[in-house]
Write a protein that holds these residues in place. Structure first.
Motif, PDB file in Angstrom:
ATOM      1  N   GLN A 164      12.365  10.137 -12.656  1.00 40.31           N
ATOM      2  CA  GLN A 164      13.783  10.120 -13.021  1.00 40.31           C
ATOM      3  C   GLN A 164      14.388   8.735 -12.829  1.00 40.31           C
ATOM      4  O   GLN A 164      15.369   8.377 -13.488  1.00 40.31           O
ATOM      5  CB  GLN A 164      14.558  11.137 -12.178  1.00 40.31           C
ATOM      6  N   HIS A 165      13.795   7.963 -11.924  1.00 32.93           N
ATOM      7  CA  HIS A 165      14.306   6.623 -11.616  1.00 32.93           C
ATOM      8  C   HIS A 165      13.285   5.553 -11.996  1.00 32.93           C
ATOM      9  O   HIS A 165      13.124   4.551 -11.291  1.00 32.93           O
ATOM     10  CB  HIS A 165      14.661   6.528 -10.127  1.00 32.93           C
ATOM     11  N   ALA A 166      12.597   5.791 -13.092  1.00 36.60           N
ATOM     12  CA  ALA A 166      11.567   4.847 -13.547  1.00 36.60           C
ATOM     13  C   ALA A 166      12.133   3.437 -13.688  1.00 36.60           C
ATOM     14  O   ALA A 166      13.241   3.238 -14.187  1.00 36.60           O
ATOM     15  CB  ALA A 166      10.990   5.313 -14.885  1.00 36.60           C
ATOM     16  N   GLY A 167      11.360   2.470 -13.206  1.00 34.78           N
ATOM     17  CA  GLY A 167      11.763   1.080 -13.307  1.00 34.78           C
ATOM     18  C   GLY A 167      12.666   0.600 -12.190  1.00 34.78           C
ATOM     19  O   GLY A 167      12.999  -0.588 -12.122  1.00 34.78           O
ATOM     20  N   ILE A 168      13.065   1.511 -11.291  1.00 37.21           N
ATOM     21  CA  ILE A 168      13.963   1.158 -10.194  1.00 37.21           C
ATOM     22  C   ILE A 168      13.185   1.136  -8.880  1.00 37.21           C
ATOM     23  O   ILE A 168      12.471   2.083  -8.556  1.00 37.21           O
ATOM     24  CB  ILE A 168      15.124   2.156 -10.088  1.00 37.21           C
ATOM     25  N   ALA A 169      13.330   0.056  -8.117  1.00 33.21           N
ATOM     26  CA  ALA A 169      12.701  -0.028  -6.807  1.00 33.21           C
ATOM     27  C   ALA A 169      13.450   0.876  -5.835  1.00 33.21           C
ATOM     28  O   ALA A 169      14.666   0.730  -5.653  1.00 33.21           O
ATOM     29  CB  ALA A 169      12.711  -1.466  -6.307  1.00 33.21           C
ATOM     30  N   LEU A 170      12.750   1.815  -5.227  1.00 36.30           N
ATOM     31  CA  LEU A 170      13.365   2.802  -4.340  1.00 36.30           C
ATOM     32  C   LEU A 170      12.866   2.606  -2.913  1.00 36.30           C
ATOM     33  O   LEU A 170      11.656   2.549  -2.675  1.00 36.30           O
ATOM     34  CB  LEU A 170      13.020   4.217  -4.811  1.00 36.30           C
ATOM     35  N   ILE A 209       2.648   4.506 -10.042  1.00 35.79           N
ATOM     36  CA  ILE A 209       3.470   4.413  -8.838  1.00 35.79           C
ATOM     37  C   ILE A 209       3.148   3.091  -8.151  1.00 35.79           C
ATOM     38  O   ILE A 209       2.094   2.934  -7.551  1.00 35.79           O
ATOM     39  CB  ILE A 209       3.217   5.595  -7.893  1.00 35.79           C
ATOM     40  N   LYS A 210       4.042   2.146  -8.264  1.00 40.80           N
ATOM     41  CA  LYS A 210       3.834   0.803  -7.744  1.00 40.80           C
ATOM     42  C   LYS A 210       4.435   0.666  -6.342  1.00 40.80           C
ATOM     43  O   LYS A 210       5.476   1.232  -6.044  1.00 40.80           O
ATOM     44  CB  LYS A 210       4.489  -0.248  -8.659  1.00 40.80           C
ATOM     45  N   THR A 211       3.744  -0.088  -5.503  1.00 36.46           N
ATOM     46  CA  THR A 211       4.283  -0.436  -4.193  1.00 36.46           C
ATOM     47  C   THR A 211       5.116  -1.701  -4.314  1.00 36.46           C
ATOM     48  O   THR A 211       4.660  -2.704  -4.855  1.00 36.46           O
ATOM     49  CB  THR A 211       3.142  -0.695  -3.183  1.00 36.46           C
ATOM     50  N   ILE A 212       6.343  -1.633  -3.834  1.00 35.73           N
ATOM     51  CA  ILE A 212       7.223  -2.800  -3.800  1.00 35.73           C
ATOM     52  C   ILE A 212       7.285  -3.252  -2.344  1.00 35.73           C
ATOM     53  O   ILE A 212       7.939  -2.617  -1.518  1.00 35.73           O
ATOM     54  CB  ILE A 212       8.640  -2.464  -4.311  1.00 35.73           C
ATOM     55  N   ARG A 213       6.580  -4.303  -2.035  1.00 38.36           N
ATOM     56  CA  ARG A 213       6.445  -4.747  -0.650  1.00 38.36           C
ATOM     57  C   ARG A 213       7.801  -5.026  -0.012  1.00 38.36           C
ATOM     58  O   ARG A 213       8.652  -5.674  -0.600  1.00 38.36           O
ATOM     59  CB  ARG A 213       5.561  -5.993  -0.573  1.00 38.36           C
ATOM     60  N   GLY A 214       7.946  -4.501   1.201  1.00 44.64           N
ATOM     61  CA  GLY A 214       9.179  -4.709   1.939  1.00 44.64           C
ATOM     62  C   GLY A 214      10.307  -3.777   1.534  1.00 44.64           C
ATOM     63  O   GLY A 214      11.380  -3.806   2.144  1.00 44.64           O
ATOM     64  N   ILE A 215      10.071  -2.961   0.504  1.00 46.71           N
ATOM     65  CA  ILE A 215      11.129  -2.056   0.023  1.00 46.71           C
ATOM     66  C   ILE A 215      10.632  -0.618  -0.009  1.00 46.71           C
ATOM     67  O   ILE A 215      11.083   0.236   0.749  1.00 46.71           O
ATOM     68  CB  ILE A 215      11.621  -2.470  -1.381  1.00 46.71           C
ATOM     69  N   GLY A 216       9.712  -0.320  -0.899  1.00 42.99           N
ATOM     70  CA  GLY A 216       9.238   1.048  -1.058  1.00 42.99           C
ATOM     71  C   GLY A 216       8.367   1.185  -2.285  1.00 42.99           C
ATOM     72  O   GLY A 216       7.315   0.556  -2.384  1.00 42.99           O
ATOM     73  N   TYR A 217       8.847   1.945  -3.284  1.00 48.11           N
ATOM     74  CA  TYR A 217       8.028   2.249  -4.449  1.00 48.11           C
ATOM     75  C   TYR A 217       8.837   2.242  -5.739  1.00 48.11           C
ATOM     76  O   TYR A 217      10.058   2.375  -5.729  1.00 48.11           O
ATOM     77  CB  TYR A 217       7.354   3.616  -4.272  1.00 48.11           C
ATOM     78  N   LYS A 218       8.117   2.118  -6.845  1.00 50.24           N
ATOM     79  CA  LYS A 218       8.734   2.147  -8.164  1.00 50.24           C
ATOM     80  C   LYS A 218       7.776   2.809  -9.141  1.00 50.24           C
ATOM     81  O   LYS A 218       6.573   2.570  -9.108  1.00 50.24           O
ATOM     82  CB  LYS A 218       9.052   0.723  -8.644  1.00 50.24           C
ATOM     83  N   PHE A 219       8.313   3.655 -10.015  1.00 52.39           N
ATOM     84  CA  PHE A 219       7.509   4.261 -11.078  1.00 52.39           C
ATOM     85  C   PHE A 219       7.592   3.371 -12.308  1.00 52.39           C
ATOM     86  O   PHE A 219       8.675   3.106 -12.829  1.00 52.39           O
ATOM     87  CB  PHE A 219       8.010   5.669 -11.414  1.00 52.39           C
ATOM     88  N   ASP A 220       6.449   2.902 -12.778  1.00 56.80           N
ATOM     89  CA  ASP A 220       6.407   1.977 -13.904  1.00 56.80           C
ATOM     90  C   ASP A 220       5.064   2.138 -14.590  1.00 56.80           C
ATOM     91  O   ASP A 220       4.014   2.062 -13.951  1.00 56.80           O
ATOM     92  CB  ASP A 220       6.568   0.535 -13.409  1.00 56.80           C
ATOM     93  N   THR A 221       5.068   2.396 -15.898  1.00 53.90           N
ATOM     94  CA  THR A 221       3.821   2.619 -16.628  1.00 53.90           C
ATOM     95  C   THR A 221       3.141   1.320 -17.050  1.00 53.90           C
ATOM     96  O   THR A 221       2.088   1.353 -17.673  1.00 53.90           O
ATOM     97  CB  THR A 221       4.067   3.465 -17.893  1.00 53.90           C
ATOM     98  N   GLU A 222       3.728   0.181 -16.709  1.00 54.17           N
ATOM     99  CA  GLU A 222       3.079  -1.095 -17.017  1.00 54.17           C
ATOM    100  C   GLU A 222       1.738  -1.133 -16.315  1.00 54.17           C
ATOM    101  O   GLU A 222       1.616  -0.828 -15.127  1.00 54.17           O
ATOM    102  CB  GLU A 222       3.951  -2.250 -16.545  1.00 54.17           C
ATOM    103  N   LYS A 223       0.701  -1.517 -17.019  1.00 57.44           N
ATOM    104  CA  LYS A 223      -0.661  -1.452 -16.481  1.00 57.44           C
ATOM    105  C   LYS A 223      -0.897  -2.563 -15.455  1.00 57.44           C
ATOM    106  O   LYS A 223      -0.964  -3.717 -15.786  1.00 57.44           O
ATOM    107  CB  LYS A 223      -1.690  -1.574 -17.622  1.00 57.44           C
ATOM    108  N   GLN A 224      -1.009  -2.126 -14.187  1.00 57.06           N
ATOM    109  CA  GLN A 224      -1.411  -3.013 -13.115  1.00 57.06           C
ATOM    110  C   GLN A 224      -1.775  -2.144 -11.933  1.00 57.06           C
ATOM    111  O   GLN A 224      -1.353  -0.994 -11.835  1.00 57.06           O
ATOM    112  CB  GLN A 224      -0.277  -3.978 -12.723  1.00 57.06           C
ATOM    113  N   ASP A 225      -2.594  -2.642 -11.050  1.00 56.24           N
ATOM    114  CA  ASP A 225      -3.035  -1.855  -9.894  1.00 56.24           C
ATOM    115  C   ASP A 225      -1.940  -1.809  -8.865  1.00 56.24           C
ATOM    116  O   ASP A 225      -1.218  -2.786  -8.648  1.00 56.24           O
ATOM    117  CB  ASP A 225      -4.293  -2.460  -9.252  1.00 56.24           C
TER     118      ASP A 225
END
Length: 227
Positions: A164-170, A209-225
């Motif tokens: 629901q919050h794709a692209g937003i660092a949570l 599901i991307k890890t945003i260091r120092g913050i939390g997580y973000k849902f983003d379908t951009e291809k990266q580990d």
């Protein structure tokens, strides 16, 4: 609402049953893990409250067995209250943890909060799709790369919230407040444990599901580990 309460301490079960029935719940008691699994197979419960440490089949093992056929919300009770025990319980499929001793009012509040998660109004679009991942919030079904994925109640709510919050660092605190729907008393690393399990179950789609260091997580379908 039907609740299964499982603990080998019969006086505790009696007290919890009395209190919850006064709150309007229908309560079924059980005193060991084997019975809990059998009842969960035969009957439809809205929630299970289960002690971790029980003779024979432990609550943790019973939780793991129940997760093989049901996503019913499970609140685990522990006399230890240690962080590692809680994180292990979450990894087995528990949705919530309460350390003994606890007040019956706190237990009732936690139960209400867990049950309320599933009562939130549905978005106008019941189906959410992101590349190879598809989530139906009405049928509560998830498919990744065309294959069905079995998620626990909390894992499903967490995935929907992230999408629901794709692209937003949570932040972890934001995720706790929004998915758990109350001020959680445990460590924010509870989120990390659920994210790890969710990624594993989603396979390649877990990379969304991307890890945003120092913050939390973000849902983003951009291809990266993810980190």
């Amino acid at each position: 609402m039907k609740i299964l309460v499982v603990d080998d301490e019969k006086l505790l079960v009696k007290g919890v049953k009395f209190n919850l029935e006064n709150e309007g719940y229908e309560v079924t008691p059980a005193y060991d893990g084997v019975t809990a699994v059998e009842l969960a197979k035969k009957e439809s419960f809205d929630l299970i409250v289960m002690d971790v440490m029980m003779p024979g089949l432990s609550g943790g093992d019973a939780c793991m067995q129940i997760r093989e056929f049901s996503d019913v919300p499970i609140i685990m009770l522990t006399a230890r209250g240690e962080e590692n025990d809680e994180l292990q319980g979450f990894s087995l499929g528990a949705d919530e943890y309460i350390a003994k001793p606890f007040s019956l009012k706190i237990l009732a509040a936690r139960i209400e909060a867990v049950l309320r998660r599933g009562e939130a109004p549905q978005q106008e679009n019941a189906v959410r799709a992101a590349d190879a991942l598809r989530v139906d919030t009405v049928a509560r079904e998830v498919t990744a790369a065309g294959k069905p994925v079995e998620l626990t109640y909390t894992e499903f709510e967490l995935l929907v919230f992230l999408m629901q919050h794709a692209g937003i660092a949570l932040s972890r605190d934001k995720i706790l407040d929004s998915v758990w729907r109350y001020d959680y008393y445990g460590d924010a690393r509870t989120v990390d444990t659920h994210i790890k399990k969710l990624r594993q179950k989603l396979g390649d789609c877990g990379n969304y599901i991307k890890t945003i260091r120092g913050i939390g997580y973000k849902f983003d379908t951009e291809k990266q580990d993810h980190a």
